[in-house]
Design an enzyme around this catalytic site. Structure first.
Site, mmCIF file in Angstrom:
data_model
loop_
_atom_site.group_PDB
_atom_site.id
_atom_site.type_symbol
_atom_site.label_atom_id
_atom_site.label_comp_id
_atom_site.label_asym_id
_atom_site.label_seq_id
_atom_site.Cartn_x
_atom_site.Cartn_y
_atom_site.Cartn_z
ATOM 1 N N TYR A 102 0.754 -1.191 -0.059
ATOM 2 C CA TYR A 102 0.126 -0.060 0.040
ATOM 3 C C TYR A 102 0.816 1.276 0.006
ATOM 4 C CZ TYR A 102 -3.322 3.736 1.122
ATOM 5 O OH TYR A 102 -3.807 4.638 1.094
ATOM 6 N N TRP A 104 1.368 5.748 -1.788
ATOM 7 C CA TRP A 104 0.871 6.862 -2.965
ATOM 8 C C TRP A 104 2.061 6.816 -3.906
ATOM 9 C CZ3 TRP A 104 -2.272 11.380 -2.998
ATOM 10 C CH2 TRP A 104 -3.792 11.083 -2.606
#
Ligand code: PGD
Length: 739
Positions: A102, A104
């Protein structure tokens, strides 16, 4: 292009100088100044490394997170990693590899780290994956039960233009924080939230900001600030519902035709079951909002065209489902869903894309291939999975089992930033045989890995980008040489796949430029299929001009307009086709009640050892933990640490002054911070943003010297329904630090 805006810069081939925002950005973000200043910072990883113990003793060697690293050549790193991947896939199977990864990462359609990793691991046989996210994971699971897919709710939100034209009253639970609206995953070309809010205000929209922080809503809104005790929005909303029922200010016809289960909810609000009426006096005790203000707000909402919005931060807490669900129920009670300027939204200002018109075509993405492994976890259960292999857990009404993970592969994320209770995560990270990390920087996650591979930053490679609801695609030509011996994630995986005999499957015979041309062709074919007349430059022309404009969806964007007008012909994708005020699927899950309720969180004011509620929110000076070493982020530090804000009353009660170095303690850990005093913060509340790099004391992993708030937060899920990140609030004490 970055997630926080585009820029132009001069480059000498190695470094960027003279960074300037794009000329068409009306309100650029100062975060762009973190990029050049961080590129060659000492935290940059200059070459591949292997942890000393792992290098010497092989997979499973103890000491992760507290050992030196041995520099190795790229050839050695690729050989070692390929050998370890082969061993784990052969001996333990694909489900023993956790590749959820996970995070960005960076903007760019091709060099998207997670897509590259997933494609690579799928070529090897798949991996245990992660579902939902840390941003709005609670809502992602909840919303399909009660209205629709979260993407539909957020990408299809009523547009700011529509709000400016029609909304008389906008009530923002969690405010409309400009710092969060300045960011869109994938890139934001035009920062427009300030101008949009100013426009709405000028045309007569009144704003009410319900938040413990005054500056959660920008000055352009001229908002009325309704300070509230953190975590109590559901109680406030229930009392508003009580007033609407009690004073017959609700739209019973809309409720009868467009919702299911209002009767059960009404009985609960009126206290017919367990005898407690959820009236404003009841809510005043919980929320600290005066009962008269609650009644006044309910009447104001009923008498005007009202838009309700709940920020993502509010659902990032234990029982975070309740306020999201309640806002929708309130909007249904007002009967304005689907009307111009009315109804509800979720996350206006939580990200820059919400309230912007959707482009008419989908952006291209690197194909990830097929993952035959069925094992997954909700992403925020990472520590639970590593610490409890074979244990069962509930998620979204089903029982699942945690797999036995042997190898963790992280590319483009920083769990030692984003996860809660970092000392527990550190213990969890001791469990697998091997941890692999690609990152441009020595983040705490890289420091807790065995094989660390230096990745390029986006300014060091070619790509193109457009975030959600963005209608201009921006070219991202490489501006400088990579720092040190950093390589693109794609090139690292291409080398690994060659060594492992899956090169053709992974690269499809393409290099960077071929992939960019291929993805661009896919995009322009979609544009042409939508509108044959739309001007589409060829790739070379696009690369020269730097931009491609996309067609937008037609018409005035109003969320659920068609459903509201004719619910029989345009049902919602819920079990009843209607808004579920009572949801049998949620009731059957046994995880939370079948209609929204007030449930007091486990951590709540009253413990004299930890009397302050700390808001662990998104930072102003960087995105998450990215580029914390950059100039803009560093300029915001106080006493060399992350800044903690506190009301003057609480500071004086503790004998603290602005600029003090303070020690923040919670039941789980402690960190240092620098004190800033502000009456924008409600009494009894304190605020320390996420993203300072975890820098633990060698003898105490629960003590962070830089001010990483996640040493304080609890690793506790929102609920067994959504199993999401509940790191938004934590009870703490703050005292002067003595070093
Ligand atoms: P970032 O700092 O963005 O945080 O968590 P996330 O892990 O996304 O990490 C991205 C990492 O990717 C950085 O280390 C960066 O250097 C690296 N990176 C960038 N580009 C590349 C690349 O091209 N290749 C590789 N290999 N790496 C790259 C964010 C998460 O935190 C989110 S989204 C939210 S909303 C949550 N918010 C909170 C919160 O409000 N409160 C608490 N307590 N905790 C939170 N955690 C969550």
């Amino acid at each position: 292009m970055t997630h926080w805006g585009g820029f132009e810069a001069l480059s000498d081939g190695q470094r960027l100088t003279d960074v300037r925002p794009l000329v068409d950005d009306p309100d650029p973000s100062p975060l762009i100044h973190n990029v050049a200043s961080a590129q060659h910072a000492p935290e940059r990883i200059d070459q591949p490394y292997v942890r000393a113990g792992w290098y010497r003793d092989g997979p499973g060697a103890p000491g992760r997170g507290s050992q030196e690293f041995v520099p190795v050549s790229w050839d050695t790193a690729i050989d070692l990693l390929a050998g370890e991947l082969k061993r784990v896939y052969t001996d333990h199977g694909a489900a023993s590899v956790y590749g959820g990864s996970y995070g960005w990462a960076s903007a760019g359609r091709f060099h998207h780290s997670q897509s590259q990793l997933h494609r690579f691991l799928n070529c090897l046989g798949g991996f245990t994956y992660g579902v939902t996210n840390y941003s709005y994971g609670t809502s992602e699971v909840l919303l399909p039960h009660i209205v629709a897919d979260s993407d539909e709710v957020m990408r299809g939100a009523t547009s700011w233009q529509n709000i400016a034209e029609h909304t008389e009253l906008l009530v923002a639970f969690g405010g409309l924080p400009g710092k969060n609206a300045a960011v869109t995953s994938g890139g934001i070309r035009r920062h427009s939230i300030g101008p949009s809010i100013a426009d709405a205000h000028r045309r007569g929209t009144r704003f009410v900001s319900v938040s413990p922080l005054r500056d959660d809503t920008p000055p352009e809104a001229q908002a009325r600030w309704l300070p509230i005790r953190p975590g109590s929005d559901a109680a406030l909303m229930l009392a508003i519902a009580y007033v609407l029922i009690d004073e017959d200010l609700l739209d019973r016809e809309f409720l009868a035709t467009h919702t299911r289960g209002f009767e059960e909810f009404e009985a609960y609000v009126l206290g017919r079951g367990e005898g407690i009426a959820k009236d404003p006096a009841w809510a005043q005790d919980i929320t600290e909002v005066p009962a008269a203000d609650i009644s006044g707000l309910a009447r104001d909402m009923a008498r005007h065209r009202t838009m309700l919005t709940v920020s993502w931060s509010i659902q990032r807490n234990q029982h975070g489902e309740q306020p999201v669900w309640l806002a929708i129920v309130l909007a249904a009670m007002l009967g304005q869903i689907g009307m111009p300027g009315g109804g509800f939204g979720h996350g206006y200002s939580s990200s820059g894309y919400i309230g912007r018109q959707r482009p008419a075509v989908q952006l291209p993405a690197v194909p990830q291939g097929h993952n035959p492994v069925s094992q997954f976890i909700p992403v925020a259960r990472i520590s639970d999975m590593l610490l409890n292999p074979g244990a069962s857990y509930r998620f979204n009404g089903r029982t699942h089992t945690y797999p036995h993970i042997k190898l963790v592969y992280w590319c483009g994320g920083n769990p030692f930033h984003h996860h809660q209770d970092l000392a527990r995560l550190r213990a969890a990270f001791q469990c697998p045989d091997t941890v692999v990390v690609h990152d441009p920087f020595w983040t705490a996650t890289a420091r807790h890995a065995d094989i660390v591979l230096p990745a390029t930053m986006s300014v060091e490679r070619n790509d193109f980008a457009a975030g959600k609801n963005e209608h201009i695609v921006t070219a991202m030509p490489r501006l400088t040489e990579p720092a040190g011996r950093a390589r693109n994630d794609f090139d690292i995986f291409a080398d690994l796949s060659r060594t492992l005999g899956v090169e053709d499957e992974f690269t499809a015979g393409r290099e960077e430029t071929d992939w960019l041309r291929h993805l661009y062709r896919e995009l322009t074919e979609r544009v042409a299929a939508h509108d044959a007349e739309w001007p589409v430059p060829d790739f070379d022309e696009f690369w020269r001009t730097g931009r491609l404009e996309l067609p937008q969806t037609a018409g005035d964007q109003v969320l659920f307009g068609r459903f509201a007008a004719d619910p029989e012909s345009n049902p919602l994708p819920t079990a009843s086709g209607r808004i579920e005020v009572f949801s049998p699927s949620i009731a059957d899950s046994g995880a939370i009640p079948g209609h929204p309720v007030w449930i007091q969180p486990d951590e709540w004011p009253g413990n004299p050892s930890y009397p302050l509620t700390l808001l662990a929110n998104q930072p102003r000076s960087r995105l998450h933990s990215q580029l914390d070493g950059g100039a803009h982020s560093q300029a915001d530090k106080v006493a060399g640490r992350e800044a903690l804000r506190m009301n003057p009353r609480d500071a004086s009660a503790r004998g603290l002054s602005a600029g003090d170095l303070v020690l923040v303690s919670s039941p789980r850990g402690r960190c240092l911070a620098g004190l800033r005093i502000s009456d924008d913060v409600s009494p009894g509340v304190t605020q320390l943003s996420t993203g300072a790099w975890y820098n633990p004391d060698p003898d105490d992993p629960a003590f962070c010297r830089n001010g990483n708030v996640n040493v304080l937060t609890a690793d506790r899920p929102t609920s067994p329904l959504t199993q999401s990140c509940a790191g938004g609030h934590v009870m703490v004490e703050v005292a002067r630090a003595h070093l």
